[in-house]
Design an enzyme around this catalytic site. Structure first.
Site, PDB file in Angstrom:
ATOM      1  CG  HIS A  67       1.268   2.282  12.662  1.00  0.00           C
ATOM      2  ND1 HIS A  67      -0.319   2.012  12.657  1.00  0.00           N
ATOM      3  CD2 HIS A  67       1.615   1.980  11.372  1.00  0.00           C
ATOM      4  CE1 HIS A  67      -0.640   1.337  11.739  1.00  0.00           C
ATOM      5  NE2 HIS A  67       0.277   1.286  10.970  1.00  0.00           N
ATOM      6  CG  ASP A 122      -2.747   4.214   2.683  1.00  0.00           C
ATOM      7  OD1 ASP A 122      -2.325   3.028   2.238  1.00  0.00           O
ATOM      8  OD2 ASP A 122      -3.554   4.298   3.430  1.00  0.00           O
ATOM      9  CG  HIS A 169      -0.437  -0.054   2.789  1.00  0.00           C
ATOM     10  ND1 HIS A 169      -0.063   1.189   3.219  1.00  0.00           N
ATOM     11  CD2 HIS A 169       0.023  -1.050   3.334  1.00  0.00           C
ATOM     12  CE1 HIS A 169       0.413   0.730   4.412  1.00  0.00           C
ATOM     13  NE2 HIS A 169       0.450  -0.371   4.560  1.00  0.00           N
ATOM     14  CD  GLU A 213      -2.876  -1.396   5.835  1.00  0.00           C
ATOM     15  OE1 GLU A 213      -2.998  -2.177   6.757  1.00  0.00           O
ATOM     16  OE2 GLU A 213      -2.365  -0.408   6.387  1.00  0.00           O
ATOM     17  CD  GLU A 214      -0.739   2.473   7.531  1.00  0.00           C
ATOM     18  OE1 GLU A 214      -1.559   2.111   8.499  1.00  0.00           O
ATOM     19  OE2 GLU A 214       0.399   2.008   7.499  1.00  0.00           O
ATOM     20  CG  ASP A 261       3.157   0.304   7.751  1.00  0.00           C
ATOM     21  OD1 ASP A 261       2.742  -0.409   6.699  1.00  0.00           O
ATOM     22  OD2 ASP A 261       2.563   0.471   8.600  1.00  0.00           O
TER      23      ASP A 261
END
Length: 450
Positions: free
Chosen positions: A425, A96, A94, A158-159, A127
């Site tokens: 994150h 994003d 992904h 996705e996030e 990520d």
């Protein structure tokens, strides 16, 4: 099924040759602040999709599309057929990323990739823009013509929980059909030890609003008789765990985990828990992280200390996140959480629970069969003879269940570029560069093995 030594050596050399260009492309992607949760970054998410699409067009993919469904964020689908009779492999990542959080917590600019020590730091450096880069590396190492059919699917939301993925799969299922699905969005067991993820927890969240007063009143005049909202909310949230720290919501699923030792000292180092703070819960460490539910309070709205006065606070809000164990059901779990919060309101406090946006099913993957044999052989070769371990992950990738439902005959391989200190994150997210090289080689060998 495995490659010959000569072929392995050729592919090792090819990966070495393409890594500088792959690194440059990864850094260019990291510079795009494609934060899908921020409406102000919509144009950046769109730009990230365009740049990603151009990368695969440059690799000779003739069928490259930017698509969306149901008003969702743009996703990239790039397809290249393989030789007659060869399987088709879907490579997922992904583009994003998560919000930055507090800028002062970062040691360098979040969207300026910066190498320090053995890592490349930046939001999305691991990520999951490194997932895109790993796919590029595998394709480039094969000279743009891998020995299998390849479909690349790079999602853009996705996030934020992939809210339109179900609609996307329904609308574009024919474009994404594959024999093997490689999802590059997980982690390895530790630096130098590869892993295949076979279980993941699901996730749901709720907002809890609690009120005890119509308006604020003098704390001296009424304190000791009238409960304030913060006091009441603290007591309510405390009922979510028992004295050991186990989740106390009745009816949630728990189960056994793999027989892997996760030493406490390693846990303390990788989690950044402060000296003297005890670990919570009962059972083995991996059970607590992978196959038992957990509840975290991830947000709290109340009067700031800088604005505090001698006033009883009338209302507060908390955000509660529940990770549910493999085998549980998101709808059932959130109903049990809501019922618990209503049933345990202290002193008659008025509690309103609103379901949040997150609702993802846990995942269980059958890690057997030829595709997994091919993956394990590729990983062992890439990590210089170290066998991969099968692990669970405490985090959630809800779309895996969606893929399993849409393509029940496909083998789903969940791999990743992360390690326990990636800090995805969080502030100072970083990609371990030596592990990234092994990931690129492993995927290159996997395509060859398949």
């Amino acid at each position: 099924m495995t490659s010959t030594r000569k072929t392995v050596d050729q592919l090792r050399s090819a990966v070495q040759d393409v890594l500088p260009s792959v690194r440059a492309d990864l850094e260019a992607l990291v510079r795009i602040p494609s934060v899908s949760a921020d409406p102000a970054r919509k144009a950046d998410v769109e730009r990230s999709a365009e740049v990603t699409a151009d990368l695969f067009r440059a690799e000779g993919f003739d069928d490259v599309r930017i698509l969306s469904s149901g008003g969702g964020a743009p996703a990239v689908v790039a397809r290249r057929p393989g030789p007659e009779g060869a399987p088709t492999v879907l490579l997922y990542a992904h583009h994003d990323v998560q919000p930055v959080g507090r800028r002062e917590d970062w040691d360098s600019e979040p969207f300026e990739p910066t190498e320090r020590g053995d890592r490349l730091y930046g939001r999305g450096a691991a990520d999951d823009k490194a997932g895109i880069a790993a796919h590029l590396a595998a394709i480039r190492a094969h000279g743009g013509t891998p020995p299998v059919g390849v479909t690349v699917f790079v999602e853009g939301e996705e996030e934020v929980g992939s809210p339109t993925l179900e609609a996307f799969l329904a609308e574009h299922k024919d474009l994404l059909a594959a024999d093997v699905i490689v999802i590059a969005d997980s982690t390895n067991w530790e630096i130098g030890v590869p892993a295949l993820t076979t279980t993941l927890r699901g996730n749901v969240d709720v907002f809890v609003d609690l009120a005890t007063l119509d308006h604020g009143v003098h704390s001296g005049m009424w304190g000791g008789l009238v409960p304030d909202a913060v006091m009441s909310m603290v007591r309510l949230l405390a009922t979510l765990h028992d004295d050991e720290g186990n989740v106390a919501v009745e009816g949630l699923v728990s189960g056994p985990a793999a027989d892997l030792e996760y030493p406490e000292q390693r846990i303390r180092e990788e989690s950044s828990i402060l000296d003297g703070v005890e670990l919570i819960g009962s059972g083995s460490a991996v059970e607590r992280l992978w196959t038992k539910p957990s509840i975290s309070i991830i947000g709290f709205d109340a009067t700031r200390t800088a604005d505090a006065s001698n006033t009883l606070i009338p209302s507060v809000r908390a955000k509660v996140s529940l990770r549910l164990a493999p085998g549980d059901d998101a709808t059932s779990a959130i109903d049990k959480l809501v019922a618990h919060l209503h049933d345990h309101a202290p002193w008659g406090a008025k509690v309103t629970v609103t379901k949040g946006r997150e609702s993802g099913e846990p995942g269980v993957i059958d890690a057997s069969g030829p595709a997994y044999d091919a993956a394990r052989a590729a990983f062992k070769e890439a990590w210089d003879g170290t066998d991969p371990v099968d692990i669970g992950v405490g985090g959630s990738i809800p779309f895996i269940a969606s893929f399993q439902k849409a393509f029940p005959a496909a083998a789903v391989l969940v791999t990743g570029v992360e390690d326990p200190d990636t800090r995805a994150h969080g502030a100072n997210e970083g990609l371990h560069l030596a592990e990234f090289e092994r990931v690129c080689l492993a995927e290159t060998l996997l395509l060859n093995n398949l």
